[in-house]
Design a protein around this motif. Sequence first.
Motif, mmCIF file in Angstrom:
data_model
loop_
_atom_site.group_PDB
_atom_site.id
_atom_site.type_symbol
_atom_site.label_atom_id
_atom_site.label_comp_id
_atom_site.label_asym_id
_atom_site.label_seq_id
_atom_site.Cartn_x
_atom_site.Cartn_y
_atom_site.Cartn_z
ATOM 1 N N MET A 121 0.830 -1.193 0.000
ATOM 2 C CA MET A 121 0.000 0.000 0.000
ATOM 3 C C MET A 121 0.868 1.249 0.000
ATOM 4 O O MET A 121 1.909 1.291 0.642
ATOM 5 C CB MET A 121 -0.919 -0.007 1.220
ATOM 6 N N SER A 122 0.436 2.254 -0.741
ATOM 7 C CA SER A 122 1.174 3.509 -0.768
ATOM 8 C C SER A 122 0.963 4.238 0.555
ATOM 9 O O SER A 122 0.022 3.962 1.285
ATOM 10 C CB SER A 122 0.695 4.378 -1.928
ATOM 11 N N THR A 123 1.842 5.186 0.832
ATOM 12 C CA THR A 123 1.681 5.962 2.050
ATOM 13 C C THR A 123 0.519 6.937 1.925
ATOM 14 O O THR A 123 0.019 7.431 2.924
ATOM 15 C CB THR A 123 2.969 6.740 2.383
ATOM 16 N N ALA A 124 0.090 7.211 0.705
ATOM 17 C CA ALA A 124 -0.995 8.158 0.485
ATOM 18 C C ALA A 124 -2.368 7.503 0.598
ATOM 19 O O ALA A 124 -3.314 8.140 1.029
ATOM 20 C CB ALA A 124 -0.847 8.806 -0.883
ATOM 21 N N CYS A 125 -2.492 6.253 0.196
ATOM 22 C CA CYS A 125 -3.789 5.564 0.164
ATOM 23 C C CYS A 125 -3.694 4.288 0.992
ATOM 24 O O CYS A 125 -3.069 3.327 0.569
ATOM 25 C CB CYS A 125 -4.163 5.208 -1.270
ATOM 26 N N GLN A 126 -4.305 4.295 2.158
ATOM 27 C CA GLN A 126 -4.171 3.148 3.050
ATOM 28 C C GLN A 126 -5.530 2.627 3.501
ATOM 29 O O GLN A 126 -5.731 2.331 4.664
ATOM 30 C CB GLN A 126 -3.318 3.518 4.248
ATOM 31 N N PHE A 127 -6.450 2.473 2.558
ATOM 32 C CA PHE A 127 -7.778 1.989 2.911
ATOM 33 C C PHE A 127 -7.816 0.466 3.021
ATOM 34 O O PHE A 127 -8.368 -0.070 3.968
ATOM 35 C CB PHE A 127 -8.815 2.479 1.895
ATOM 36 N N THR A 128 -7.238 -0.229 2.027
ATOM 37 C CA THR A 128 -7.236 -1.691 2.028
ATOM 38 C C THR A 128 -6.246 -2.209 0.990
ATOM 39 O O THR A 128 -6.046 -1.573 -0.043
ATOM 40 C CB THR A 128 -8.642 -2.262 1.710
ATOM 41 N N PRO A 129 -5.628 -3.374 1.235
ATOM 42 C CA PRO A 129 -4.787 -3.986 0.214
ATOM 43 C C PRO A 129 -5.607 -4.827 -0.772
ATOM 44 O O PRO A 129 -5.096 -5.267 -1.789
ATOM 45 C CB PRO A 129 -3.822 -4.863 1.022
ATOM 46 N N ASP A 130 -6.892 -5.052 -0.480
ATOM 47 C CA ASP A 130 -7.744 -5.855 -1.360
ATOM 48 C C ASP A 130 -8.023 -5.098 -2.645
ATOM 49 O O ASP A 130 -8.321 -3.905 -2.621
ATOM 50 C CB ASP A 130 -9.062 -6.206 -0.671
ATOM 51 N N GLN A 131 -7.945 -5.805 -3.765
ATOM 52 C CA GLN A 131 -8.145 -5.169 -5.060
ATOM 53 C C GLN A 131 -9.054 -6.025 -5.942
ATOM 54 O O GLN A 131 -8.638 -6.565 -6.961
ATOM 55 C CB GLN A 131 -6.800 -4.899 -5.719
ATOM 56 N N PRO A 132 -10.326 -6.128 -5.572
ATOM 57 C CA PRO A 132 -11.275 -6.901 -6.368
ATOM 58 C C PRO A 132 -11.718 -6.103 -7.598
ATOM 59 O O PRO A 132 -11.450 -4.908 -7.700
ATOM 60 C CB PRO A 132 -12.454 -7.078 -5.415
ATOM 61 N N GLN A 133 -12.394 -6.754 -8.512
ATOM 62 C CA GLN A 133 -12.972 -6.027 -9.648
ATOM 63 C C GLN A 133 -14.100 -5.146 -9.119
ATOM 64 O O GLN A 133 -14.973 -5.619 -8.384
ATOM 65 C CB GLN A 133 -13.517 -6.991 -10.690
ATOM 66 N N ILE A 134 -14.054 -3.870 -9.486
ATOM 67 C CA ILE A 134 -15.075 -2.920 -9.051
ATOM 68 C C ILE A 134 -15.552 -2.110 -10.247
ATOM 69 O O ILE A 134 -14.813 -1.917 -11.221
ATOM 70 C CB ILE A 134 -14.569 -1.997 -7.915
ATOM 71 N N TYR A 135 -16.772 -1.611 -10.160
ATOM 72 C CA TYR A 135 -17.412 -0.922 -11.277
ATOM 73 C C TYR A 135 -18.579 -0.110 -10.731
ATOM 74 O O TYR A 135 -18.841 -0.131 -9.514
ATOM 75 C CB TYR A 135 -17.889 -1.933 -12.318
ATOM 76 N N VAL A 136 -19.275 0.605 -11.618
ATOM 77 C CA VAL A 136 -20.402 1.437 -11.192
ATOM 78 C C VAL A 136 -21.349 0.604 -10.336
ATOM 79 O O VAL A 136 -21.741 -0.492 -10.712
ATOM 80 C CB VAL A 136 -21.152 2.036 -12.399
ATOM 81 N N GLY A 137 -21.669 1.122 -9.159
ATOM 82 C CA GLY A 137 -22.537 0.434 -8.206
ATOM 83 C C GLY A 137 -21.768 -0.220 -7.068
ATOM 84 O O GLY A 137 -22.340 -0.514 -6.024
ATOM 85 N N SER A 138 -20.452 -0.451 -7.262
ATOM 86 C CA SER A 138 -19.639 -1.031 -6.189
ATOM 87 C C SER A 138 -19.483 -0.014 -5.068
ATOM 88 O O SER A 138 -19.458 1.192 -5.300
ATOM 89 C CB SER A 138 -18.247 -1.422 -6.710
ATOM 90 N N GLN A 139 -19.353 -0.539 -3.845
ATOM 91 C CA GLN A 139 -19.163 0.325 -2.684
ATOM 92 C C GLN A 139 -18.190 -0.329 -1.719
ATOM 93 O O GLN A 139 -18.016 -1.542 -1.734
ATOM 94 C CB GLN A 139 -20.493 0.568 -1.969
ATOM 95 N N GLY A 140 -17.551 0.488 -0.886
ATOM 96 C CA GLY A 140 -16.701 -0.039 0.171
ATOM 97 C C GLY A 140 -15.281 0.472 0.134
ATOM 98 O O GLY A 140 -14.939 1.408 -0.596
#
Length: 133
Positions: free
Chosen positions: A35-54
């Motif tokens: 994870m970058s020092t700027a973005c530390q929300f989650t290491p999970d990287q699932p496929q996401i698209y319009v309507g995805s949340q979280g």
Amino acid sequence: MTNLSLRRRVAATVVGILAVGGTTLMVSEPAHAAMSTACQFTPDQPQIYVGSQGTAVKQAQCELNFAYALGHSTNYGNGSYNGVTVDGDFGSNTEAATKNFQIHCMGATNPNGIIGPNTWSALNYWVLQPHYC
């Protein structure tokens, strides 16, 4: 040197620059880069698209900003140069930012606006660079 520039340089130094066979960024599985020092929300990287949340959407929105949106004349509903809102809701503004990233940073001729393995890989690469794509 701006705080943003310093954070990018530190991230690139600490984590290292992702080297993937030339400039092609292709993977078959979702990337799980440090994870970058700027973005530390989650290491999970699932496929996401319009309507995805979280939290994965927040991670993508943050990375879109640091890799592309904040460095270009963008208006994703927030005014010039404000990038996309990091709210965890993959709506039309995030889709527009994703398509622009896919065109300008990945060379896509027909962007789909979906963040899957290839787009995550490109985001992981560009968020660590000392400059925008």
